[in-house]
Design a protein around this motif. Sequence first.
Motif, mmCIF file in Angstrom:
data_model
loop_
_atom_site.group_PDB
_atom_site.id
_atom_site.type_symbol
_atom_site.label_atom_id
_atom_site.label_comp_id
_atom_site.label_asym_id
_atom_site.label_seq_id
_atom_site.Cartn_x
_atom_site.Cartn_y
_atom_site.Cartn_z
ATOM 1 N N SER A 267 0.839 -1.211 0.000
ATOM 2 C CA SER A 267 0.000 0.000 0.000
ATOM 3 C C SER A 267 0.869 1.254 0.000
ATOM 4 O O SER A 267 1.739 1.414 0.858
ATOM 5 C CB SER A 267 -0.915 -0.002 1.226
ATOM 6 O OG SER A 267 -1.774 -1.119 1.186
ATOM 7 N N GLY A 268 0.605 2.143 -0.950
ATOM 8 C CA GLY A 268 1.365 3.388 -1.028
ATOM 9 C C GLY A 268 0.749 4.467 -0.144
ATOM 10 O O GLY A 268 -0.246 4.224 0.554
ATOM 11 N N GLU A 269 1.342 5.656 -0.209
ATOM 12 C CA GLU A 269 0.937 6.728 0.709
ATOM 13 C C GLU A 269 -0.541 7.077 0.616
ATOM 14 O O GLU A 269 -1.214 7.237 1.627
ATOM 15 C CB GLU A 269 1.762 7.986 0.435
ATOM 16 C CG GLU A 269 2.904 8.133 1.425
ATOM 17 C CD GLU A 269 3.769 9.335 1.126
ATOM 18 O OE1 GLU A 269 3.200 10.420 0.875
ATOM 19 O OE2 GLU A 269 4.998 9.178 1.136
ATOM 20 N N GLU A 270 -1.037 7.199 -0.626
ATOM 21 C CA GLU A 270 -2.445 7.608 -0.779
ATOM 22 C C GLU A 270 -3.388 6.530 -0.248
ATOM 23 O O GLU A 270 -4.389 6.823 0.406
ATOM 24 C CB GLU A 270 -2.754 7.841 -2.259
ATOM 25 C CG GLU A 270 -2.267 9.173 -2.777
ATOM 26 C CD GLU A 270 -2.694 9.364 -4.226
ATOM 27 O OE1 GLU A 270 -3.471 10.286 -4.486
ATOM 28 O OE2 GLU A 270 -2.256 8.568 -5.078
ATOM 29 N N ARG A 272 -2.722 4.340 2.045
ATOM 30 C CA ARG A 272 -2.605 4.317 3.507
ATOM 31 C C ARG A 272 -3.374 5.461 4.144
ATOM 32 O O ARG A 272 -4.014 5.299 5.186
ATOM 33 C CB ARG A 272 -1.140 4.378 3.903
ATOM 34 C CG ARG A 272 -0.440 3.075 3.605
ATOM 35 C CD ARG A 272 1.025 3.245 3.428
ATOM 36 N NE ARG A 272 1.725 3.468 4.675
ATOM 37 C CZ ARG A 272 2.963 3.046 4.889
ATOM 38 N NH1 ARG A 272 3.612 2.381 3.954
ATOM 39 N NH2 ARG A 272 3.561 3.278 6.032
ATOM 40 N N ALA A 273 -3.310 6.626 3.501
ATOM 41 C CA ALA A 273 -4.035 7.782 4.046
ATOM 42 C C ALA A 273 -5.539 7.490 4.047
ATOM 43 O O ALA A 273 -6.241 7.775 5.026
ATOM 44 C CB ALA A 273 -3.728 9.028 3.229
ATOM 45 N N GLN A 301 5.363 0.388 10.779
ATOM 46 C CA GLN A 301 4.971 1.743 10.357
ATOM 47 C C GLN A 301 3.455 1.908 10.427
ATOM 48 O O GLN A 301 2.965 2.962 10.809
ATOM 49 C CB GLN A 301 5.444 2.005 8.930
ATOM 50 C CG GLN A 301 6.910 2.302 8.863
ATOM 51 C CD GLN A 301 7.404 2.094 7.446
ATOM 52 O OE1 GLN A 301 7.570 0.974 6.990
ATOM 53 N NE2 GLN A 301 7.631 3.186 6.742
ATOM 54 N N TYR A 302 2.720 0.872 10.066
ATOM 55 C CA TYR A 302 1.261 0.953 10.173
ATOM 56 C C TYR A 302 0.853 1.238 11.619
ATOM 57 O O TYR A 302 -0.026 2.055 11.884
ATOM 58 C CB TYR A 302 0.599 -0.345 9.692
ATOM 59 C CG TYR A 302 0.639 -0.570 8.196
ATOM 60 C CD1 TYR A 302 0.851 0.484 7.317
ATOM 61 C CD2 TYR A 302 0.456 -1.836 7.664
ATOM 62 C CE1 TYR A 302 0.889 0.279 5.949
ATOM 63 C CE2 TYR A 302 0.482 -2.054 6.290
ATOM 64 C CZ TYR A 302 0.702 -0.987 5.436
ATOM 65 O OH TYR A 302 0.726 -1.208 4.081
ATOM 66 N N GLU A 305 1.723 4.835 12.471
ATOM 67 C CA GLU A 305 0.857 5.869 11.884
ATOM 68 C C GLU A 305 -0.592 5.730 12.325
ATOM 69 O O GLU A 305 -1.452 6.465 11.854
ATOM 70 C CB GLU A 305 1.016 5.912 10.351
ATOM 71 C CG GLU A 305 0.533 4.712 9.607
ATOM 72 C CD GLU A 305 1.035 4.658 8.150
ATOM 73 O OE1 GLU A 305 2.190 5.036 7.883
ATOM 74 O OE2 GLU A 305 0.261 4.229 7.289
#
Length: 421
Positions: A267-270, A272-273, A301-302, A305
Amino acid sequence: MQTAFAVKGNLFYTPVCGKLARYPGAYLVCENGTVAGIFDTLPDRYQGILVEDYGDKLILPGLVDLHVHGGQYAYRGLGMDMELLDWLEKNAFPEESRFAEAAYAEAAYHIFVDALLHSATTRASIFATLHRPATLRLMEMLEQAGLPCFVGKVNMDRNSPDYLRESTAESLAETRRWLEESRDFAVVRPILTPRFTPSCTDDLMNGLGKLHREFGTPVQSHLSENLSEIAWVQQLCPGTRFYGEAYARFGLFGGDCPTIMAHCVWSGEEERALMKEQGVFIAHCPQSNMNVSSGIAPVKQYLREGQKVGLGSDVAGGAHLSIFRAMTDAIQCSKLRWRLVDQDTPALTLPEALYMATKGGGAFFGKVGSFEPGYQFDAVVLDDSTLSTTRSCTLDERLERLVYLSDGRPCAKYAAGRKLF
Ligand code: GUN
Ligand code: FE
């Protein structure tokens, strides 16, 4: 007070991620199916209640398997030399097709439910197969065993072999009928289960979104698991910026729709957001990620965040049903990620892995996975006396050895306040 009872032993739980609470030789009181409190000595108001004294044994919240395929249990440990898409075609689909036959489903689900019952898992979110009668039979067996699970009739109407595919109309009609037939269960609940984007047309996804809004049923699926799968989804859904959008555009990605997405390795940044914003649960399945060569998910990291993360066995992508095994796999994978991919993010700790295995995944089921007051009384009693050693270990060391070494079979188990054995 008649519905109150207590268990006594060495209690552990994780009130927050990374923090281990321990209470040696304490009483854990259950009242009306939920945790009333932990006490060194039993308060006067509880005098006379049933106390099950488990001596020096370890007592943990029941473990949660946030992603497992009941219809794949029969071939666990086989075909582990393939990558995901080949493995699905050669192993998963032929096996799942056998659940069209009632006698086969009966035998296979009997073995699966028996294994789940005698494991340390009290709650699981389960993929069945696309067959409605077999799925209902699995739900009946789990209900009878007293395991409060989510179970999904799988939906697939494209890119699947003829012998394991429904038409769109049939898939939606069967799902509606299954939801109606699922209403009478007390502890087992249905969960909508589009297999993954490659298996489901837009019309099917759209219809499932409508069923979610009509019945309030939560959703589970697979997301960003394997690079070849992700490339395929990009081809199938050219209008999407990232895989998660292929679910989000049908209202099947968190928010008002409680959602579990298995894997999220890439999963990339978008993406994940959006998962964070929508409260999507991530089911981290490290053993499956190794077996079908998916990769190493950035789980630490999950957690950092603030994503919602639980652990999954993903049997039969994973070969083992034990969530203790998923904990050790998660820790070991996170060390490889630190060593090989990202030196800024340290490995997972045992309390973090226990948190994911209990309260992290448990949150999908409500107040589940902790011994704090008000939580559902899910508990497993484990005997570590057979793990012989000349050392005298602290309680924390005993817990660590139990996680790494035990076969994961508790000697007593409680779910939602009921003693299962
Ligand atoms: N993606 C779609 N179906 C499956 C499955 O059965 N197992 C895994 N691991 N990934 C999938
Ligand atoms: Fe899976």
